[in-house]
Design a protein around this motif. Structure first.
Motif, PDB file in Angstrom:
ATOM      1  N   LEU A  28       2.810   5.141  -0.212  1.00  0.00           N
ATOM      2  CA  LEU A  28       2.900   6.598  -0.087  1.00  0.00           C
ATOM      3  C   LEU A  28       3.918   7.002   0.982  1.00  0.00           C
ATOM      4  CD1 LEU A  28      -0.864   7.600  -0.347  1.00  0.00           C
ATOM      5  CD2 LEU A  28       0.937   8.170  -1.976  1.00  0.00           C
ATOM      6  N   SER A  29       3.902   6.301   2.103  1.00  0.00           N
ATOM      7  CA  SER A  29       4.841   6.605   3.187  1.00  0.00           C
ATOM      8  C   SER A  29       6.282   6.322   2.769  1.00  0.00           C
ATOM      9  CB  SER A  29       4.493   5.787   4.430  1.00  0.00           C
ATOM     10  OG  SER A  29       3.241   6.173   4.922  1.00  0.00           O
ATOM     11  N   LEU A  30       6.507   5.210   2.074  1.00  0.00           N
ATOM     12  CA  LEU A  30       7.850   4.873   1.596  1.00  0.00           C
ATOM     13  C   LEU A  30       8.350   5.915   0.601  1.00  0.00           C
ATOM     14  CD1 LEU A  30       7.519   1.008   1.165  1.00  0.00           C
ATOM     15  CD2 LEU A  30       9.052   2.196   2.747  1.00  0.00           C
ATOM     16  N   ARG A  31       7.476   6.337  -0.310  1.00  0.00           N
ATOM     17  CA  ARG A  31       7.864   7.356  -1.285  1.00  0.00           C
ATOM     18  C   ARG A  31       8.244   8.658  -0.594  1.00  0.00           C
ATOM     19  NH1 ARG A  31       3.329   6.098  -5.950  1.00  0.00           N
ATOM     20  NH2 ARG A  31       4.542   4.425  -6.949  1.00  0.00           N
ATOM     21  N   GLU A  32       7.427   9.070   0.338  1.00  0.00           N
ATOM     22  CA  GLU A  32       7.668  10.319   1.055  1.00  0.00           C
ATOM     23  C   GLU A  32       8.990  10.277   1.825  1.00  0.00           C
ATOM     24  OE1 GLU A  32       5.271  12.008   4.652  1.00  0.00           O
ATOM     25  OE2 GLU A  32       4.089  12.336   2.832  1.00  0.00           O
ATOM     26  N   ALA A  33       9.291   9.140   2.431  1.00  0.00           N
ATOM     27  CA  ALA A  33      10.483   9.023   3.277  1.00  0.00           C
ATOM     28  C   ALA A  33      11.768   8.746   2.502  1.00  0.00           C
ATOM     29  CB  ALA A  33      10.269   7.910   4.309  1.00  0.00           C
ATOM     30  N   ASN A  34      11.664   8.098   1.331  1.00  0.00           N
ATOM     31  CA  ASN A  34      12.883   7.597   0.694  1.00  0.00           C
ATOM     32  C   ASN A  34      13.256   8.196  -0.655  1.00  0.00           C
ATOM     33  OD1 ASN A  34      13.629   5.591   2.702  1.00  0.00           O
ATOM     34  ND2 ASN A  34      11.732   4.589   2.107  1.00  0.00           N
ATOM     35  N   GLU A  35      12.303   8.671  -1.434  1.00  0.00           N
ATOM     36  CA  GLU A  35      12.648   9.154  -2.771  1.00  0.00           C
ATOM     37  C   GLU A  35      13.556  10.375  -2.684  1.00  0.00           C
ATOM     38  OE1 GLU A  35       8.994   9.563  -5.004  1.00  0.00           O
ATOM     39  OE2 GLU A  35       8.905   7.401  -5.340  1.00  0.00           O
ATOM     40  N   VAL A  46      15.636   6.787  -6.587  1.00  0.00           N
ATOM     41  CA  VAL A  46      14.941   7.680  -7.512  1.00  0.00           C
ATOM     42  C   VAL A  46      13.435   7.558  -7.334  1.00  0.00           C
ATOM     43  CG1 VAL A  46      14.575   8.240  -9.947  1.00  0.00           C
ATOM     44  CG2 VAL A  46      16.840   7.525  -9.162  1.00  0.00           C
ATOM     45  N   ALA A  47      12.939   6.314  -7.243  1.00  0.00           N
ATOM     46  CA  ALA A  47      11.493   6.099  -7.107  1.00  0.00           C
ATOM     47  C   ALA A  47      11.228   4.779  -6.402  1.00  0.00           C
ATOM     48  CB  ALA A  47      10.836   6.087  -8.474  1.00  0.00           C
ATOM     49  N   VAL A  48      10.252   4.781  -5.519  1.00  0.00           N
ATOM     50  CA  VAL A  48       9.762   3.539  -4.918  1.00  0.00           C
ATOM     51  C   VAL A  48       8.647   3.077  -5.838  1.00  0.00           C
ATOM     52  CG1 VAL A  48       8.647   2.490  -2.922  1.00  0.00           C
ATOM     53  CG2 VAL A  48      10.374   4.269  -2.587  1.00  0.00           C
ATOM     54  N   THR A  49       8.803   1.889  -6.448  1.00  0.00           N
ATOM     55  CA  THR A  49       7.852   1.460  -7.469  1.00  0.00           C
ATOM     56  C   THR A  49       6.683   0.642  -6.934  1.00  0.00           C
ATOM     57  OG1 THR A  49       9.268  -0.440  -7.974  1.00  0.00           O
ATOM     58  CG2 THR A  49       9.554   1.541  -9.323  1.00  0.00           C
ATOM     59  N   LYS A  50       6.975  -0.272  -6.000  1.00  0.00           N
ATOM     60  CA  LYS A  50       5.869  -1.050  -5.436  1.00  0.00           C
ATOM     61  C   LYS A  50       6.268  -1.738  -4.134  1.00  0.00           C
ATOM     62  CE  LYS A  50       6.722  -4.808  -8.690  1.00  0.00           C
ATOM     63  NZ  LYS A  50       6.175  -5.584  -9.774  1.00  0.00           N
ATOM     64  N   VAL A  51       5.239  -2.055  -3.349  1.00  0.00           N
ATOM     65  CA  VAL A  51       5.429  -2.800  -2.104  1.00  0.00           C
ATOM     66  C   VAL A  51       5.297  -4.275  -2.456  1.00  0.00           C
ATOM     67  CG1 VAL A  51       4.520  -3.241   0.203  1.00  0.00           C
ATOM     68  CG2 VAL A  51       4.502  -0.920  -0.718  1.00  0.00           C
ATOM     69  N   LEU A  52       6.319  -5.068  -2.140  1.00  0.00           N
ATOM     70  CA  LEU A  52       6.292  -6.502  -2.447  1.00  0.00           C
ATOM     71  C   LEU A  52       5.695  -7.308  -1.303  1.00  0.00           C
ATOM     72  CD1 LEU A  52       9.844  -6.701  -4.050  1.00  0.00           C
ATOM     73  CD2 LEU A  52       7.650  -6.553  -5.241  1.00  0.00           C
ATOM     74  N   GLU A  53       6.055  -6.955  -0.073  1.00  0.00           N
ATOM     75  CA  GLU A  53       5.535  -7.653   1.115  1.00  0.00           C
ATOM     76  C   GLU A  53       5.462  -6.669   2.277  1.00  0.00           C
ATOM     77  OE1 GLU A  53       8.168 -10.783   2.432  1.00  0.00           O
ATOM     78  OE2 GLU A  53       8.692 -11.312   0.392  1.00  0.00           O
ATOM     79  N   TYR A  54       4.535  -6.945   3.196  1.00  0.00           N
ATOM     80  CA  TYR A  54       4.525  -6.195   4.451  1.00  0.00           C
ATOM     81  C   TYR A  54       3.967  -7.086   5.545  1.00  0.00           C
ATOM     82  CZ  TYR A  54      -0.392  -5.238   3.292  1.00  0.00           C
ATOM     83  OH  TYR A  54      -1.708  -5.357   2.965  1.00  0.00           O
ATOM     84  N   GLY A  55       4.442  -6.831   6.749  1.00  0.00           N
ATOM     85  CA  GLY A  55       4.021  -7.628   7.901  1.00  0.00           C
ATOM     86  C   GLY A  55       3.045  -6.864   8.772  1.00  0.00           C
ATOM     87  N   GLU A  56       2.875  -7.380   9.973  1.00  0.00           N
ATOM     88  CA  GLU A  56       1.945  -6.777  10.921  1.00  0.00           C
ATOM     89  C   GLU A  56       2.540  -5.505  11.498  1.00  0.00           C
ATOM     90  OE1 GLU A  56       0.046  -8.188  15.095  1.00  0.00           O
ATOM     91  OE2 GLU A  56       0.021  -9.655  13.453  1.00  0.00           O
ATOM     92  N   GLY A  57       1.713  -4.474  11.602  1.00  0.00           N
ATOM     93  CA  GLY A  57       2.158  -3.186  12.108  1.00  0.00           C
ATOM     94  C   GLY A  57       2.297  -3.169  13.622  1.00  0.00           C
ATOM     95  N   THR A  58       3.193  -2.324  14.105  1.00  0.00           N
ATOM     96  CA  THR A  58       3.377  -2.150  15.548  1.00  0.00           C
ATOM     97  C   THR A  58       3.315  -0.665  15.883  1.00  0.00           C
ATOM     98  OG1 THR A  58       5.790  -2.048  15.322  1.00  0.00           O
ATOM     99  CG2 THR A  58       4.829  -4.205  15.786  1.00  0.00           C
ATOM    100  N   LEU A  59       3.011  -0.377  17.137  1.00  0.00           N
ATOM    101  CA  LEU A  59       2.957   0.999  17.625  1.00  0.00           C
ATOM    102  C   LEU A  59       4.156   1.255  18.512  1.00  0.00           C
ATOM    103  CD1 LEU A  59      -0.820   1.105  18.607  1.00  0.00           C
ATOM    104  CD2 LEU A  59       0.231   2.034  16.544  1.00  0.00           C
ATOM    105  N   ARG A  60       4.575   2.522  18.567  1.00  0.00           N
ATOM    106  CA  ARG A  60       5.675   2.906  19.448  1.00  0.00           C
ATOM    107  C   ARG A  60       5.174   4.002  20.375  1.00  0.00           C
ATOM    108  NH1 ARG A  60      10.795   2.929  15.236  1.00  0.00           N
ATOM    109  NH2 ARG A  60      10.624   0.714  14.729  1.00  0.00           N
ATOM    110  N   HIS A  61       5.583   3.897  21.620  1.00  0.00           N
ATOM    111  CA  HIS A  61       5.146   4.851  22.630  1.00  0.00           C
ATOM    112  C   HIS A  61       5.489   6.283  22.208  1.00  0.00           C
ATOM    113  CE1 HIS A  61       3.998   6.306  26.551  1.00  0.00           C
ATOM    114  NE2 HIS A  61       5.170   6.936  26.651  1.00  0.00           N
TER     115      HIS A  61
END
Length: 186
Positions: A28-35, A46-61
């Motif tokens: 959902l976030s990728l679609r919102e940011a990139n489509e 045109v469309a983000v179809t699927k997430v193939l891989e993702y790693g560990e999330g990080t936080l930013r100050h």
């Protein structure tokens, strides 16, 4: 040309999506940011179809979002020189016709509309061939060839031609096909 591409990126997931399935939240976030985004060297996503891989999330100050390294699949439209494509006439101006091809608008200069002298009918936003009486108007479906592509950061410029045989309004092409069939049957 439409194609599927693998894209490696960092996805920012808004906290509002974190209560759902993580992969779905990233999608959902990728679609919102990139489509609909124009990437200079890639084309339009045109469309983000699927997430193939993702790693560990990080936080930013100072940011409540979570950032994930991702690889995702996207449908991309990239205009290519000399590509023959179909489009829809969106607007007709005195200097040319704006035609929607794929996910972008392109310009067919008035001199490239047909193999005939063209008159511009401002009142009806129409081009009329002086000899052939063929008309081109908003909403027409056309076959055209891309003759110039410049995708910049702030604007894109795509040039088209319809002056070749079997190019132009699909109505014109159908008329030509019927004429050929008549000649063959005689």
């Amino acid at each position: 040309m439409f194609k599927l591409a693998k894209i490696k990126d960092i996805a920012r997931v808004d906290p509002k999506y974190l209560s759902s399935n993580l992969e779905e939240a990233i999608l959902l976030s990728l679609r919102e940011a990139n489509e609909g985004k124009l990437e200079q060297d890639v084309g339009v996503i045109v469309a983000v179809t699927k997430v193939l891989e993702y790693g560990e999330g990080t936080l930013r100050h100072g940011d409540a979002g979570v950032y994930f390294p991702v690889v995702y699949e996207a449908l991309i439209y990239t205009p290519v020189n000399n590509e023959v494509t179909l489009g829809e006439v969106k607007e007709i101006a005195e200097f040319g016709a704006f035609i929607r091809i794929g996910a972008l608008d392109a310009l067919c200069h008035v001199s490239q509309v047909m193999q005939d002298r063209v008159s511009y009918d401002r009142k009806n936003a129409t081009y009329v061939g002086r000899r052939t009486k063929r008309r081109l108007q908003e909403g027409d479906l056309v076959r055209c060839r891309i003759v110039g592509v410049s995708l910049g950061k702030t604007r894109q410029k795509i040039s088209l031609t319809m002056r070749q045989p079997w190019m132009g309004s699909l109505r014109w092409i159908e008329e030509e096909r019927k004429k050929l069939e008549k000649k063959k049957s005689k």
